[in-house]
Design an enzyme around this catalytic site. Structure first.
Site, PDB file in Angstrom:
ATOM      1  N   HIS A   1      -9.483  10.632 -40.304  1.00  0.00           N
ATOM      2  CA  HIS A   1     -10.107  11.465 -41.346  1.00  0.00           C
ATOM      3  C   HIS A   1     -10.513  10.605 -42.558  1.00  0.00           C
ATOM      4  O   HIS A   1     -10.035  10.823 -43.685  1.00  0.00           O
ATOM      5  CB  HIS A   1      -9.170  12.596 -41.766  1.00  0.00           C
ATOM      6  CG  HIS A   1      -9.902  13.820 -42.242  1.00  0.00           C
ATOM      7  ND1 HIS A   1      -9.490  15.101 -41.984  1.00  0.00           N
ATOM      8  CD2 HIS A   1     -11.039  13.954 -42.988  1.00  0.00           C
ATOM      9  CE1 HIS A   1     -10.330  15.968 -42.540  1.00  0.00           C
ATOM     10  NE2 HIS A   1     -11.283  15.285 -43.148  1.00  0.00           N
TER      11      HIS A   1
ATOM     12  N   GLU B   1      -4.411  18.124 -36.786  1.00  0.00           N
ATOM     13  CA  GLU B   1      -4.127  16.903 -37.542  1.00  0.00           C
ATOM     14  C   GLU B   1      -2.733  16.966 -38.137  1.00  0.00           C
ATOM     15  O   GLU B   1      -2.331  18.022 -38.616  1.00  0.00           O
ATOM     16  CB  GLU B   1      -5.162  16.758 -38.672  1.00  0.00           C
ATOM     17  CG  GLU B   1      -6.414  16.090 -38.178  1.00  0.00           C
ATOM     18  CD  GLU B   1      -7.455  15.926 -39.274  1.00  0.00           C
ATOM     19  OE1 GLU B   1      -7.100  15.482 -40.380  1.00  0.00           O
ATOM     20  OE2 GLU B   1      -8.620  16.241 -38.999  1.00  0.00           O
TER      21      GLU B   1
ATOM     22  N   ARG C   1     -14.821  19.173 -38.794  1.00  0.00           N
ATOM     23  CA  ARG C   1     -13.475  19.719 -38.673  1.00  0.00           C
ATOM     24  C   ARG C   1     -13.059  19.699 -37.209  1.00  0.00           C
ATOM     25  O   ARG C   1     -13.852  20.052 -36.317  1.00  0.00           O
ATOM     26  CB  ARG C   1     -13.424  21.167 -39.198  1.00  0.00           C
ATOM     27  CG  ARG C   1     -13.392  21.277 -40.718  1.00  0.00           C
ATOM     28  CD  ARG C   1     -12.065  20.756 -41.297  1.00  0.00           C
ATOM     29  NE  ARG C   1     -12.004  20.858 -42.734  1.00  0.00           N
ATOM     30  CZ  ARG C   1     -12.349  19.905 -43.602  1.00  0.00           C
ATOM     31  NH1 ARG C   1     -12.797  18.735 -43.172  1.00  0.00           N
ATOM     32  NH2 ARG C   1     -12.227  20.106 -44.901  1.00  0.00           N
TER      33      ARG C   1
HETATM   34  C1  DGY Z   1     -13.499  17.387 -47.099  1.00  0.00           C
HETATM   35  O1  DGY Z   1     -13.721  17.084 -48.267  1.00  0.00           O
HETATM   36  O2  DGY Z   1     -13.572  18.545 -46.679  1.00  0.00           O
HETATM   37  C2  DGY Z   1     -13.153  16.278 -46.156  1.00  0.00           C
HETATM   38  O3  DGY Z   1     -12.739  16.676 -44.933  1.00  0.00           O
HETATM   39  C3  DGY Z   1     -12.289  15.224 -46.797  1.00  0.00           C
HETATM   40  O4  DGY Z   1     -13.217  14.491 -47.494  1.00  0.00           O
END
Ligand code: DGY
Length: 321
Positions: A286, A268, A239
């Site tokens: 991402h 983002e 993240r």
């Molecule tokens: C998630 O699933 O948390 C990712 O960031 C996207 O696959």
């Protein structure tokens, strides 16, 4: 009998919709961009269930706007966009998609690491830009991967899958987490548990796989970059806000670390000013779980989560983990 009403907040694989359709009356925001907040708050008013994404904040404001809501299923493993205690207080079940994206995310973490270490993106631009004039012993030199030290921050499913792949590169693996892994997991992955500062000092590649919460926000900032080797790389496919992005730009520009490879960003889809011009950064939008197979599995699991919550009435325990 009337079917429960469900809102799907984004375009999703057909397999996900095929599972939902027999059970629910669907409203589908079938677009490739996030549903506008106003529209989301309006649409949830009469909904029993919500299939959402990590771009939708499920917070007290949304819960107040959704008096009938009983289940929220997020098309993601991460659920930092969901106020889980607030959902629990309202009796709203929350589910996510753990497990099905572990391998694709670990694969992509390695794609990032290798791309940064071996300057793959710069090499591609070099070729396309017509700059290649023939083999040169000093052209676009990268950094060895084999035999180096990998530091994994966050040793859950994905962190461990990343560590497993390091065996193929004969790497030393260090890891840090708030909880130490079981001895057999450490032994199988040949991974040593160390304090965070030691991991930062010793690693040639620091890869972030922890959850985002108040303890991990800006875990990697000026102080961490000061501890890392000047030759080290930072990889983040977890993240964005775990890394202080402005501090990262300073570290990259001053060459306090050699490089970074990012799949996620603090705000983002925006990036911190200056990041895009850092030659020593590999930047992806991402994509870590973005394979056809994985996204179908995520869609199926997200749909099953809503069916569990609204049809099978499995309310407890919540799947979020
Ligand atoms: C998630 O699933 O948390 C990712 O960031 C996207 O696959």
């Amino acid at each position: 009998m009337l079917k429960p009403k469900v809102l799907v907040t984004r375009r999703v694989p057909e397999e996900c919709l095929d599972l939902l359709k027999p059970h629910f009356e669907l409203e589908h925001y079938n677009k490739g961009t996030a549903i506008p907040r106003k529209r989301l708050l309006k649409s949830v008013k009469d909904k029993d269930g919500l299939l959402c994404l990590l771009t939708d904040a499920i917070d007290p404001e949304l819960l107040a706007a959704a008096p009938r809501l009983k289940a929220v299923s997020t098309f993601s493993v991460g659920y930092d966009h969901i106020d889980v205690p607030a959902c629990a207080a309202r009796g709203v079940a929350v589910t996510n998609t753990p497990g099905v994206l572990t391998e694709s995310t670990a694969d992509f973490t390695w794609a990032l690491l290798m791309a940064a270490a071996r300057r793959v993106v710069e090499g591609d631009a070099y070729m396309r830009g017509g700059k290649y004039k023939g083999w040169d012993p000093l052209m676009l030199l990268g950094t060895d991967v084999s035999g180096k030290t990998l530091g994994v921050i966050g040793f859950g499913r994905i962190g461990q899958a990343v560590a497993k792949r390091a065996g193929g590169f004969s790497m030393r693996v260090l890891y840090y987490d708030t909880r130490r892994a079981a001895p057999d997991a450490e032994a199988a992955l040949n991974a040593a548990f160390v304090p965070l500062d030691e991991l930062l000092r010793e690693s040639d590649y620091v890869s972030v796989h922890t959850v985002l919460d108040e303890d991990t926000r800006h875990l990697i900032g000026d102080r961490a970059f000061g501890l890392m080797k000047k030759s080290a790389y930072l990889i983040n496919a977890a993240r964005g806000p775990i890394v202080d992005e402005k501090a990262l730009v300073r570290a990259l520009k001053a060459e306090r670390i050699r490089g970074a490879a990012l799949d996620v960003y603090e705000r983002e889809p925006k990036m911190a000013p200056g990041l895009a011009s850092c030659r020593n950064a590999v930047l992806a939008p991402h994509l870590a779980s973005a394979t056809l197979e994985t996204r179908v599995k995520m869609g199926v699991m997200a749909a099953e989560g809503l069916i569990d919550g609204l049809v099978r009435k499995l309310r407890s325990p919540y799947r979020v983990d």
